[in-house]
Design a protein around this motif. Structure first.
Motif, PDB file in Angstrom:
ATOM      1  N   VAL A   1      -4.005 -11.264  13.169  1.00  0.00           N
ATOM      2  CA  VAL A   1      -2.874 -10.380  12.905  1.00  0.00           C
ATOM      3  C   VAL A   1      -1.574 -11.081  13.224  1.00  0.00           C
ATOM      4  CG1 VAL A   1      -1.763  -8.253  13.633  1.00  0.00           C
ATOM      5  CG2 VAL A   1      -4.208  -8.289  13.247  1.00  0.00           C
ATOM      6  N   ASN A   2      -1.547 -11.854  14.300  1.00  0.00           N
ATOM      7  CA  ASN A   2      -0.327 -12.558  14.658  1.00  0.00           C
ATOM      8  C   ASN A   2       0.035 -13.616  13.620  1.00  0.00           C
ATOM      9  OD1 ASN A   2       0.293 -11.169  16.955  1.00  0.00           O
ATOM     10  ND2 ASN A   2      -0.838 -12.530  18.320  1.00  0.00           N
ATOM     11  N   GLU A   3      -0.982 -14.209  12.984  1.00  0.00           N
ATOM     12  CA  GLU A   3      -0.692 -15.197  11.950  1.00  0.00           C
ATOM     13  C   GLU A   3       0.002 -14.544  10.756  1.00  0.00           C
ATOM     14  OE1 GLU A   3      -4.426 -16.920  11.109  1.00  0.00           O
ATOM     15  OE2 GLU A   3      -4.605 -17.947  13.040  1.00  0.00           O
ATOM     16  N   ALA A   4      -0.356 -13.308  10.440  1.00  0.00           N
ATOM     17  CA  ALA A   4       0.288 -12.613   9.336  1.00  0.00           C
ATOM     18  C   ALA A   4       1.589 -11.943   9.765  1.00  0.00           C
ATOM     19  CB  ALA A   4      -0.652 -11.566   8.751  1.00  0.00           C
ATOM     20  N   GLY A   5       1.820 -11.809  11.049  1.00  0.00           N
ATOM     21  CA  GLY A   5       3.008 -11.139  11.571  1.00  0.00           C
ATOM     22  C   GLY A   5       2.612 -10.269  12.733  1.00  0.00           C
ATOM     23  N   SER A   6       3.598  -9.774  13.467  1.00  0.00           N
ATOM     24  CA  SER A   6       3.334  -8.909  14.613  1.00  0.00           C
ATOM     25  C   SER A   6       2.830  -7.558  14.146  1.00  0.00           C
ATOM     26  CB  SER A   6       4.599  -8.746  15.441  1.00  0.00           C
ATOM     27  OG  SER A   6       5.563  -8.037  14.684  1.00  0.00           O
ATOM     28  N   VAL A   7       2.306  -6.793  15.109  1.00  0.00           N
ATOM     29  CA  VAL A   7       1.797  -5.455  14.786  1.00  0.00           C
ATOM     30  C   VAL A   7       2.920  -4.573  14.266  1.00  0.00           C
ATOM     31  CG1 VAL A   7       0.696  -3.395  15.747  1.00  0.00           C
ATOM     32  CG2 VAL A   7      -0.055  -5.659  16.468  1.00  0.00           C
ATOM     33  N   ASP A   8       4.094  -4.696  14.857  1.00  0.00           N
ATOM     34  CA  ASP A   8       5.227  -3.889  14.400  1.00  0.00           C
ATOM     35  C   ASP A   8       5.632  -4.261  12.982  1.00  0.00           C
ATOM     36  OD1 ASP A   8       5.346  -2.511  16.784  1.00  0.00           O
ATOM     37  OD2 ASP A   8       6.789  -3.896  17.690  1.00  0.00           O
ATOM     38  N   ALA A   9       5.562  -5.542  12.657  1.00  0.00           N
ATOM     39  CA  ALA A   9       5.900  -5.974  11.297  1.00  0.00           C
ATOM     40  C   ALA A   9       4.895  -5.432  10.288  1.00  0.00           C
ATOM     41  CB  ALA A   9       5.957  -7.498  11.233  1.00  0.00           C
ATOM     42  N   ILE A  10       3.629  -5.442  10.674  1.00  0.00           N
ATOM     43  CA  ILE A  10       2.602  -4.881   9.795  1.00  0.00           C
ATOM     44  C   ILE A  10       2.830  -3.394   9.585  1.00  0.00           C
ATOM     45  CG2 ILE A  10       0.142  -4.348   9.645  1.00  0.00           C
ATOM     46  CD1 ILE A  10      -0.418  -7.014  10.958  1.00  0.00           C
ATOM     47  N   ALA A  11       3.183  -2.685  10.670  1.00  0.00           N
ATOM     48  CA  ALA A  11       3.463  -1.252  10.553  1.00  0.00           C
ATOM     49  C   ALA A  11       4.638  -1.004   9.614  1.00  0.00           C
ATOM     50  CB  ALA A  11       3.746  -0.667  11.944  1.00  0.00           C
ATOM     51  N   ALA A  12       5.661  -1.869   9.676  1.00  0.00           N
ATOM     52  CA  ALA A  12       6.820  -1.706   8.790  1.00  0.00           C
ATOM     53  C   ALA A  12       6.423  -1.901   7.325  1.00  0.00           C
ATOM     54  CB  ALA A  12       7.907  -2.698   9.200  1.00  0.00           C
ATOM     55  N   ARG A  13       5.538  -2.858   7.051  1.00  0.00           N
ATOM     56  CA  ARG A  13       5.087  -3.082   5.672  1.00  0.00           C
ATOM     57  C   ARG A  13       4.229  -1.921   5.191  1.00  0.00           C
ATOM     58  NH1 ARG A  13       2.335  -8.772   5.042  1.00  0.00           N
ATOM     59  NH2 ARG A  13       2.332  -8.035   2.875  1.00  0.00           N
ATOM     60  N   LEU A  14       3.427  -1.339   6.067  1.00  0.00           N
ATOM     61  CA  LEU A  14       2.603  -0.198   5.666  1.00  0.00           C
ATOM     62  C   LEU A  14       3.461   1.015   5.297  1.00  0.00           C
ATOM     63  CD1 LEU A  14      -0.215  -0.430   8.385  1.00  0.00           C
ATOM     64  CD2 LEU A  14      -0.470  -0.862   5.930  1.00  0.00           C
ATOM     65  N   ARG A  15       4.611   1.146   5.938  1.00  0.00           N
ATOM     66  CA  ARG A  15       5.493   2.291   5.651  1.00  0.00           C
ATOM     67  C   ARG A  15       6.068   2.222   4.237  1.00  0.00           C
ATOM     68  NH1 ARG A  15       7.174   0.992  11.081  1.00  0.00           N
ATOM     69  NH2 ARG A  15       6.377   2.558  12.547  1.00  0.00           N
ATOM     70  N   THR A  16       6.073   1.036   3.649  1.00  0.00           N
ATOM     71  CA  THR A  16       6.630   0.893   2.298  1.00  0.00           C
ATOM     72  C   THR A  16       5.638   1.264   1.206  1.00  0.00           C
ATOM     73  OG1 THR A  16       5.955  -1.443   2.167  1.00  0.00           O
ATOM     74  CG2 THR A  16       8.117  -0.965   3.138  1.00  0.00           C
ATOM     75  N   LEU A  17       4.378   1.496   1.569  1.00  0.00           N
ATOM     76  CA  LEU A  17       3.379   1.853   0.563  1.00  0.00           C
ATOM     77  C   LEU A  17       3.670   3.244   0.002  1.00  0.00           C
ATOM     78  CD1 LEU A  17       0.043   0.644   2.236  1.00  0.00           C
ATOM     79  CD2 LEU A  17       1.272  -0.420   0.339  1.00  0.00           C
ATOM     80  N   PRO A  18       3.457   3.444  -1.297  1.00  0.00           N
ATOM     81  CA  PRO A  18       3.633   4.786  -1.863  1.00  0.00           C
ATOM     82  C   PRO A  18       2.582   5.755  -1.326  1.00  0.00           C
ATOM     83  CG  PRO A  18       2.686   3.281  -3.483  1.00  0.00           C
ATOM     84  CD  PRO A  18       3.086   2.449  -2.317  1.00  0.00           C
ATOM     85  N   GLY A  19       3.017   6.943  -1.021  1.00  0.00           N
ATOM     86  CA  GLY A  19       2.110   7.958  -0.504  1.00  0.00           C
ATOM     87  C   GLY A  19       1.986   7.963   1.005  1.00  0.00           C
ATOM     88  N   VAL A  20       2.654   7.028   1.707  1.00  0.00           N
ATOM     89  CA  VAL A  20       2.586   6.977   3.172  1.00  0.00           C
ATOM     90  C   VAL A  20       3.707   7.818   3.757  1.00  0.00           C
ATOM     91  CG1 VAL A  20       2.779   5.498   5.197  1.00  0.00           C
ATOM     92  CG2 VAL A  20       1.488   4.719   3.198  1.00  0.00           C
ATOM     93  N   ASP A  21       3.333   8.737   4.627  1.00  0.00           N
ATOM     94  CA  ASP A  21       4.330   9.599   5.267  1.00  0.00           C
ATOM     95  C   ASP A  21       4.823   9.015   6.590  1.00  0.00           C
ATOM     96  OD1 ASP A  21       5.930  11.880   5.707  1.00  0.00           O
ATOM     97  OD2 ASP A  21       4.366  12.792   6.931  1.00  0.00           O
TER      98      ASP A  21
END
Length: 306
Positions: free
Chosen positions: A138-158
């Motif tokens: 996970v750290n290689e792809a980015g921090s946990v907070d960064a992953i959470a920020a990318r997930l928020r951009t998905l359509p249908g995510v509240d």
């Protein structure tokens, strides 16, 4: 073997006889030592009650993703490939949580059945729980907070929530509390040894004529030392029992206040006394501290008298 039992029986009787001559002094020393033991015993009781709760909490990185209201079940299930692509970690687990299962879990864990029943329909959305088992990936792809920020951009995510941060803080806090308690126990243990050391010193000085006569008639060092050893051990044991009793009795008024607070959050948490095995271990430690103080005192002051 009979001789060994006879010698130790005489030493115990001698120690009890000495204590019987000055019961108020012995009682005062027990209270002083018990006060020193009460604080670490209370801390151990608190940590023993909190430990099962902390062990049930997950400390692995975990993200909760909530789907927007009005999203169909098929659309919610179709989001998994996009979530998997953002995680970029095949070892991570993605668990879909239907709104019905979320409601059932909430009812079973919080006891808010009556409150949720007043809402009528299920207010909870569908969601995903993302368990990031391979934290390095996970750290290689980015921090946990960064992953959470990318997930928020998905359509249908509240909403997206990182669930494990506060659990890690709690675990770190418990480790700090354990270290503080250990340092406190060591410090107060030294106080117990010092009190017993001084108590036995006074007894040795009081009985020095009797000790001198015993040496003249051939008494061994072990014969002379044993009554003082038993006195120190008995002092530590009694003080430990008093400290455990004080901590156990104090739980009742504490639970009255804790119960009122816990009910506000739908919980029935109560402080429970230590188990019999743990209590026996603490009594053994108390007696050992008393014995250690007696051994140090006897060897030091009898050597001076010699």
């Amino acid at each position: 073997m009979k001789r060994w039992f006879r010698q130790h029986s005489f030493a115990i009787g001698s120690a009890l006889g000495t204590l019987g001559k000055s019961p108020l002094s012995f009682l005062f020393n027990v209270i002083v030592v018990a006060i020193a033991l009460t604080l670490p015993f209370a801390g151990l009781t608190l940590l023993d009650n909190v430990r099962p709760m902390s062990e049930q909490l997950s400390v692995e990185p975990e993200i909760s993703l909530f789907v927007k209201a009005g999203t169909t079940r098929e659309q919610a299930l179709a989001m998994e490939p996009a979530i998997r692509a953002i995680l970029a970690d095949p070892k991570s687990r993605i668990v879909f949580v239907p709104r019905e299962q979320a409601l059932e879990s909430l009812n079973s864990k919080t006891g808010l059945t009556d409150v949720l029943a007043t809402l009528g329909e299920n207010p909870l959305p569908d969601g995903y729980v993302l368990k990031l088992d391979s934290f390095r990936s996970v750290n290689e792809a980015g921090s946990v907070d960064a992953i959470a920020a990318r997930l928020r951009t998905l359509p249908g995510v509240d909403a997206v929530q990182v669930d494990s941060a506060w659990v890690k803080r709690l675990a770190a806090l418990l480790r700090v509390l354990r270290l503080i308690l250990l340092l406190l126990a060591v410090t107060l243990g030294m106080v117990v040894v010092a009190v017993v050391f001084n108590t036995i010193r006074l007894q040795v000085l009081t009985q020095r004529d009797e000790i001198a006569v015993s040496k003249l008639i051939g008494a061994t060092d072990g014969f002379i030392h044993r009554p003082f050893y038993y006195t120190g051990g008995l002092l530590g044991l009694c003080a430990g029992a008093v400290a455990l009793g004080a901590v156990t009795l104090s739980l009742q008024p504490l639970n009255l206040a804790i119960g009122d607070f816990a009910r506000l959050y739908g919980s029935s948490f109560q402080l429970a006394p230590l188990g019999p095995v743990f209590m026996g271990l603490l009594l053994a430690v108390s007696a050992t501290l008393g014995l250690a103080g007696a051994v140090l005192s006897v060897r030091r002051h009898l050597a001076r008298l010699r």
